[in-house]
Motif scaffolding. Sequence first.
Motif, PDB file in Angstrom:
ATOM      1  N   HIS A 167      51.201  15.788  15.093  1.00 27.05           N
ATOM      2  CA  HIS A 167      51.697  14.458  14.707  1.00 27.05           C
ATOM      3  C   HIS A 167      50.683  13.368  15.052  1.00 27.05           C
ATOM      4  N   HIS A 168      50.589  12.369  14.147  1.00 21.97           N
ATOM      5  CA  HIS A 168      49.689  11.239  14.370  1.00 21.97           C
ATOM      6  C   HIS A 168      50.428   9.902  14.319  1.00 21.97           C
ATOM      7  N   ARG A 169      51.549   9.849  13.626  1.00 18.16           N
ATOM      8  CA  ARG A 169      52.365   8.627  13.583  1.00 18.16           C
ATOM      9  C   ARG A 169      53.556   8.826  14.519  1.00 18.16           C
ATOM     10  N   ILE A 170      53.348   8.461  15.756  1.00 15.33           N
ATOM     11  CA  ILE A 170      54.329   8.739  16.812  1.00 15.33           C
ATOM     12  C   ILE A 170      54.893   7.431  17.350  1.00 15.33           C
ATOM     13  N   ALA A 171      56.207   7.380  17.495  1.00 14.97           N
ATOM     14  CA  ALA A 171      56.889   6.201  18.040  1.00 14.97           C
ATOM     15  C   ALA A 171      57.732   6.625  19.244  1.00 14.97           C
ATOM     16  N   THR A 172      58.274   5.642  19.954  1.00 18.15           N
ATOM     17  CA  THR A 172      59.102   5.971  21.123  1.00 18.15           C
ATOM     18  C   THR A 172      60.250   4.983  21.276  1.00 18.15           C
ATOM     19  N   ILE A 173      61.362   5.490  21.793  1.00 19.75           N
ATOM     20  CA  ILE A 173      62.511   4.672  22.181  1.00 19.75           C
ATOM     21  C   ILE A 173      62.592   4.732  23.694  1.00 19.75           C
ATOM     22  N   THR A 174      62.386   3.614  24.353  1.00 18.55           N
ATOM     23  CA  THR A 174      62.352   3.592  25.813  1.00 18.55           C
ATOM     24  C   THR A 174      63.727   3.242  26.375  1.00 18.55           C
ATOM     25  N   GLY A 175      63.897   3.478  27.677  1.00 17.42           N
ATOM     26  CA  GLY A 175      65.060   2.962  28.374  1.00 17.42           C
ATOM     27  C   GLY A 175      64.816   1.506  28.717  1.00 17.42           C
ATOM     28  N   PRO A 176      65.735   0.864  29.455  1.00 15.20           N
ATOM     29  CA  PRO A 176      65.531  -0.541  29.850  1.00 15.20           C
ATOM     30  C   PRO A 176      64.206  -0.704  30.581  1.00 15.20           C
ATOM     31  N   ALA A 183      60.000   2.804  32.808  1.00 16.82           N
ATOM     32  CA  ALA A 183      58.606   2.353  32.886  1.00 16.82           C
ATOM     33  C   ALA A 183      57.661   3.535  33.106  1.00 16.82           C
ATOM     34  N   GLU A 184      58.046   4.473  33.968  1.00 17.10           N
ATOM     35  CA  GLU A 184      57.200   5.629  34.249  1.00 17.10           C
ATOM     36  C   GLU A 184      57.086   6.558  33.041  1.00 17.10           C
ATOM     37  N   ARG A 185      58.190   6.793  32.360  1.00 12.72           N
ATOM     38  CA  ARG A 185      58.153   7.674  31.186  1.00 12.72           C
ATOM     39  C   ARG A 185      57.263   7.088  30.095  1.00 12.72           C
ATOM     40  N   LEU A 186      57.379   5.779  29.867  1.00 10.13           N
ATOM     41  CA  LEU A 186      56.538   5.133  28.862  1.00 10.13           C
ATOM     42  C   LEU A 186      55.076   5.184  29.286  1.00 10.13           C
ATOM     43  N   ALA A 187      54.796   4.955  30.561  1.00 11.33           N
ATOM     44  CA  ALA A 187      53.408   4.955  31.035  1.00 11.33           C
ATOM     45  C   ALA A 187      52.766   6.325  30.837  1.00 11.33           C
ATOM     46  N   GLY A 188      53.485   7.389  31.191  1.00 11.07           N
ATOM     47  CA  GLY A 188      52.935   8.727  31.016  1.00 11.07           C
ATOM     48  C   GLY A 188      52.748   9.088  29.556  1.00 11.07           C
ATOM     49  N   PHE A 189      53.734   8.737  28.740  1.00 14.01           N
ATOM     50  CA  PHE A 189      53.673   9.011  27.303  1.00 14.01           C
ATOM     51  C   PHE A 189      52.494   8.281  26.672  1.00 14.01           C
ATOM     52  N   ARG A 190      52.369   7.016  27.004  1.00  9.44           N
ATOM     53  CA  ARG A 190      51.301   6.182  26.433  1.00  9.44           C
ATOM     54  C   ARG A 190      49.927   6.667  26.870  1.00  9.44           C
ATOM     55  N   ALA A 191      49.792   7.040  28.139  1.00 14.45           N
ATOM     56  CA  ALA A 191      48.498   7.497  28.654  1.00 14.45           C
ATOM     57  C   ALA A 191      48.041   8.761  27.943  1.00 14.45           C
ATOM     58  N   GLN A 198      44.988   8.582  20.224  1.00  8.62           N
ATOM     59  CA  GLN A 198      46.078   8.084  19.380  1.00  8.62           C
ATOM     60  C   GLN A 198      46.866   7.005  20.126  1.00  8.62           C
ATOM     61  N   PRO A 199      46.245   5.861  20.416  1.00 11.00           N
ATOM     62  CA  PRO A 199      46.933   4.832  21.203  1.00 11.00           C
ATOM     63  C   PRO A 199      48.237   4.391  20.552  1.00 11.00           C
ATOM     64  N   LEU A 200      49.231   4.149  21.388  1.00  5.67           N
ATOM     65  CA  LEU A 200      50.561   3.758  20.919  1.00  5.67           C
ATOM     66  C   LEU A 200      50.590   2.259  20.646  1.00  5.67           C
ATOM     67  N   ALA A 201      50.926   1.889  19.405  1.00  4.42           N
ATOM     68  CA  ALA A 201      51.022   0.471  19.043  1.00  4.42           C
ATOM     69  C   ALA A 201      52.324  -0.113  19.575  1.00  4.42           C
ATOM     70  N   ASP A 202      52.289  -1.393  19.946  1.00  3.75           N
ATOM     71  CA  ASP A 202      53.497  -2.050  20.447  1.00  3.75           C
ATOM     72  C   ASP A 202      54.621  -2.013  19.417  1.00  3.75           C
ATOM     73  N   ALA A 203      54.253  -2.069  18.135  1.00  3.46           N
ATOM     74  CA  ALA A 203      55.265  -2.052  17.073  1.00  3.46           C
ATOM     75  C   ALA A 203      55.975  -0.703  16.986  1.00  3.46           C
ATOM     76  N   ARG A 225      58.501   1.882  10.096  1.00  2.00           N
ATOM     77  CA  ARG A 225      57.152   2.250  10.532  1.00  2.00           C
ATOM     78  C   ARG A 225      56.764   3.649  10.058  1.00  2.00           C
ATOM     79  N   SER A 226      57.723   4.381   9.480  1.00  2.00           N
ATOM     80  CA  SER A 226      57.490   5.741   8.951  1.00  2.00           C
ATOM     81  C   SER A 226      56.868   6.690   9.977  1.00  2.00           C
ATOM     82  N   PRO A 227      57.449   6.796  11.159  1.00  2.00           N
ATOM     83  CA  PRO A 227      56.905   7.759  12.131  1.00  2.00           C
ATOM     84  C   PRO A 227      57.216   9.187  11.695  1.00  2.00           C
ATOM     85  N   THR A 228      56.356  10.110  12.087  1.00  2.00           N
ATOM     86  CA  THR A 228      56.658  11.530  11.843  1.00  2.00           C
ATOM     87  C   THR A 228      57.237  12.185  13.089  1.00  2.00           C
ATOM     88  N   ALA A 229      57.200  11.470  14.206  1.00  2.00           N
ATOM     89  CA  ALA A 229      57.754  12.001  15.453  1.00  2.00           C
ATOM     90  C   ALA A 229      58.165  10.843  16.348  1.00  2.00           C
TER      91      ALA A 229
END
Length: 318
Positions: A167-176, A183-191, A198-203, A225-229
């Motif tokens: 996958h190259h078009r990857i998005a995420t749904i974070t918790g609060p 915050a930790e899950r997003l940080a690890g995922f983004r890193a 494949q840096p994660l765009a804010d959008a 955003r048409s993510p594939t994952a």
Amino acid sequence: MSRVFNTPEIVSPGTRRHVLDMAAEVGYLPNESARTLATKKSNMVGLVWDTDHRRPGWRHPFLQDILVALKSALSAQGLHLLMLAPDRGAGPDSRQRFLRAVQRHNVDGVVIIDNGSRDPAVLALVDAEVPCVALDLRFTGPTCTSITSDNAGGGRLAAQHLIDRGHHRIATITGPPETWPAAERLAGFRAALTEAGQPLADADIASGDWYLDSGYAAMKRLLPRSPTAVFAAGDEMAVGAMRAIHEAGLRIPGDIAIIGFDDIEVAALVPPGLTTVAQDKTGIGTAAAEAIVAMLLGSPAPAEPTTLPTALITRGST
């Protein structure tokens, strides 16, 4: 008779057996309030469960599993749980009102499950040096420690799994975002995505509140955003996202792959089966009980959080 129940070690075996037989014969039970006054111990651990009154925190399956393990481990040590509700009333004395309630019940220690708001009434426990263990909260003090999962590592596992699937078009749904786990899950995922080029765009980031409806709404925002994952930082949000994907006429995983976090029971049941990052829910509850018991026996609070490992469970959704 009180010595037999309160300090049995100073009573001879023969005398103790005789007194216990007499007590059983007449149906005598020791008065717990009187025992607490005499021993200065209640054998009671307070449970501060502040999941925010607007959300059905008691019914969240992840927290329920932790609670069952916590109660079981404490019971094995002769300890009982007492629910304590933080005072959300306005006013500068709310901290003191809550502290007085804790002291009135004479609890030996406290386990804190919080919504991440760092409520002043809850923070007062740390300042008062009541032995406490905080779950998924970064609390430290002379008598306070934290238990958490390897949330950053789990985020990395999710990212690497999607990268390995091409996958190259990857998005995420974070918790609060104000909560430590989110915050930790997003940080690890983004890193992990950044390291893979494949840096994660804010959008491509939408936030939720751990619950199903927020996952559905967040997925609706991400679909253009048409993510594939998509990586949802909680299984309930992932299930909500799956409903939005199906309503859009898209297939899982053919059009959009999705991965969750927690491994609650529904993850294995919802078609086609939710790939997820599993937390050791029983381990978290047990570790909290062990930490409280250790402090009650005189051990200092660990300065660093106790971090339990996470593991990837692959199912049909990816």
